[in-house]
Design a protein around this motif. Sequence first.
Motif, short mmCIF file in Angstrom:
data_model
loop_
_atom_site.label_atom_id
_atom_site.label_comp_id
_atom_site.label_asym_id
_atom_site.label_seq_id
_atom_site.Cartn_x
_atom_site.Cartn_y
_atom_site.Cartn_z
N SER A 18 0.82 -1.22 0.00
CA SER A 18 0.00 0.00 0.00
C SER A 18 0.86 1.27 0.00
N CYS B 3 3.45 4.24 -1.08
CA CYS B 3 3.82 5.00 -2.28
C CYS B 3 5.03 5.87 -1.94
N THR C 288 0.87 3.13 -6.21
CA THR C 288 1.26 1.99 -5.37
C THR C 288 1.59 0.74 -6.18
N LYS D 191 8.36 -4.56 -3.40
CA LYS D 191 7.02 -4.98 -2.99
C LYS D 191 6.72 -6.44 -3.26
#
Length: 236
Positions: free
Chosen positions: A18, A20, A184, A202
């Motif tokens: 989630s 950024c 994201t 990620k």
Amino acid sequence: MQTNEASQESEIKQVIRSLCMMNNRFMNFMLDDNKEAAQVFLRVILGDDKIKVRNVRIQSFIQNIYGHSSQLDILAQDSEGRYFNVEVQRSDEGAPARRARFYSSILDTHFLQPSKLYEELPDTYVIFITENDVLHDNLPLYNIRRRIDENAKCFEDGSHIIYVNSQRRDNTALGKLMQDLYCTEPKNLHYHEFAERMEFLKYSKEGEEKMTDVIEEYAARKAEAMAKEKKIEFAK
């Protein structure tokens, strides 16, 4: 049924995915030793496609033995010897004019060696990327330079302060960069120089392991929430 360990791991993944680049620590991970990504930032913000980043460091601590020391979010140097300090500020209180002035001055005192002449002082750029339009004129970019009042000419001392308003997310090069700061998902980024690093951070085990401070923050929040729940139960 999911075990507690598996559930926690799933939640950690959700927290990481989630994030950024407007998250200060995630931005640091994105740009740490990533010359190509730092170069995109500087080229777009300064409108100069010839900037070549020589090195980039995160969380650079500059000691001031006579006063306030500073920890710079991102510090880069280009092939011409210019220094660029980039700060991401989500809070309006984190980007006052006098903080920009101080950061500019501390770069000067740090990078002029005792044996050097004043003429050898490198050009410096302090860049605040702000979540809100803290200067309130609805401009995408504010270039702040010293000038002579009597004739309005710039006083060319080599110091530059720039505020970037991240609320201006249009289809210009700068606007697309601002869009990327809030993105994201790697596949939705405009600038491919960010996509590979975001994908790594990620969606790979190695990337998640690098982001230990984010995981520690998650664990601290989780522990705090559990403590509050127990306190409520005890009060009943």
